[in-house]
Write a protein that holds these residues in place. Structure first.
Motif, PDB file in Angstrom:
ATOM      1  N   HIS A 256       0.897  -1.291  -0.032  1.00 57.85           N
ATOM      2  CA  HIS A 256       0.146  -0.088  -0.167  1.00 57.85           C
ATOM      3  C   HIS A 256       0.803   1.163  -0.096  1.00 57.85           C
ATOM      4  N   GLY A 257       2.220   1.132  -0.022  1.00 57.79           N
ATOM      5  CA  GLY A 257       3.212   2.300  -0.032  1.00 57.79           C
ATOM      6  C   GLY A 257       3.720   2.801   1.083  1.00 57.79           C
ATOM      7  N   SER A 258       3.032   2.487   2.126  1.00 57.79           N
ATOM      8  CA  SER A 258       3.583   3.086   3.535  1.00 57.79           C
ATOM      9  C   SER A 258       5.158   2.465   3.763  1.00 57.79           C
ATOM     10  N   THR A 259       5.496   1.296   3.705  1.00 60.56           N
ATOM     11  CA  THR A 259       6.679   0.789   3.754  1.00 60.56           C
ATOM     12  C   THR A 259       7.473   1.335   2.643  1.00 60.56           C
ATOM     13  N   ARG A 260       7.099   1.361   1.445  1.00 62.13           N
ATOM     14  CA  ARG A 260       7.909   2.022   0.417  1.00 62.13           C
ATOM     15  C   ARG A 260       8.539   3.475   0.642  1.00 62.13           C
ATOM     16  N   GLU A 261       7.590   3.904   1.387  1.00 58.63           N
ATOM     17  CA  GLU A 261       7.952   5.288   1.825  1.00 58.63           C
ATOM     18  C   GLU A 261       8.888   5.299   3.064  1.00 58.63           C
ATOM     19  N   ILE A 262       9.035   4.257   3.859  1.00 63.06           N
ATOM     20  CA  ILE A 262      10.032   4.067   4.757  1.00 63.06           C
ATOM     21  C   ILE A 262      11.443   3.693   4.127  1.00 63.06           C
ATOM     22  N   ALA A 263      11.514   3.018   3.094  1.00 66.71           N
ATOM     23  CA  ALA A 263      12.556   2.384   2.520  1.00 66.71           C
ATOM     24  C   ALA A 263      13.162   3.553   1.875  1.00 66.71           C
ATOM     25  N   GLU A 264      12.448   4.243   1.211  1.00 72.07           N
ATOM     26  CA  GLU A 264      12.758   5.345   0.337  1.00 72.07           C
ATOM     27  C   GLU A 264      13.638   6.397   1.572  1.00 72.07           C
ATOM     28  N   ARG A 265      12.842   6.815   2.708  1.00 73.74           N
ATOM     29  CA  ARG A 265      13.556   7.592   3.592  1.00 73.74           C
ATOM     30  C   ARG A 265      14.879   7.010   4.006  1.00 73.74           C
ATOM     31  N   ILE A 266      14.798   5.647   4.270  1.00 75.12           N
ATOM     32  CA  ILE A 266      16.234   5.165   4.777  1.00 75.12           C
ATOM     33  C   ILE A 266      17.261   5.139   3.690  1.00 75.12           C
TER      34      ILE A 266
END
Length: 158
Positions: free
Chosen positions: A11-21
């Protein structure tokens, strides 16, 4: 030297976390990073020194695509600096799931709260969360995500 950040996210939430890392490693530590989803990540494995896998918890289990990536590429990942970030809506990771994560032999792991956005979920997922008396919302703590990202360079992400 490059660090691959693998994002498993429905749903995109974890992708956003990965991108921030990845951004934190790039900006604060000078690490070259590439962010890929689980289906495109394998093509990078031979060319990177470190791998960060970000995967969510859905329905009390690790995301199937993220877990399959870890299982399928276990031998290749054993030769890399491996880090695993698990995201979820619960305040803490279930100890049984933590044991599963620990079995991959990562140099460091983190449980980072995710977002459970009702509008992005299907009927079945919304119903399961309501039956479990779970909560909807964005629980991500960006300071915690960034702090963990900064710590990775000291553990071999470069």
């Amino acid at each position: 030297m490059t660090t691959l950040v693998v994002a498993s996210s429905q749903h995109g939430s974890t992708r956003e976390i990965a991108e921030r890392i990845a951004q934190v490693l790039r900006v604060n530590k000078g690490v070259t990073t590439v962010v890929e989803d689980t289906k495109d990540a394998p093509k990078w494995l031979a060319t990177v020194d470190a791998v960060v896998v970000a995967l969510p918890v859905y329905g009390g289990s690790l995301d199937k695509a993220g877990k399959a990536f870890l299982d399928t590429h276990r031998a290749e990942l054993a030769d890399k600096s491996l880090f695993i970030a698990v995201s979820g809506g619960s305040p803490e990771l279930d100890p049984k799931l933590q044991a599963v994560v620990d079995a991959y032999g990562a140099r460091d792991t983190a449980y980072l709260r995710g977002a459970v956005t009702e509008e992005k979920l299907g009927f079945k997922d919304r119903l399961l969360i309501k039956l479990a008396k779970g909560q909807f919302g964005d629980f991500r703590n960006w300071d915690a995500v960034e702090a963990w990202g900064k710590s990775l360079a000291a553990h071999g992400a470069h």
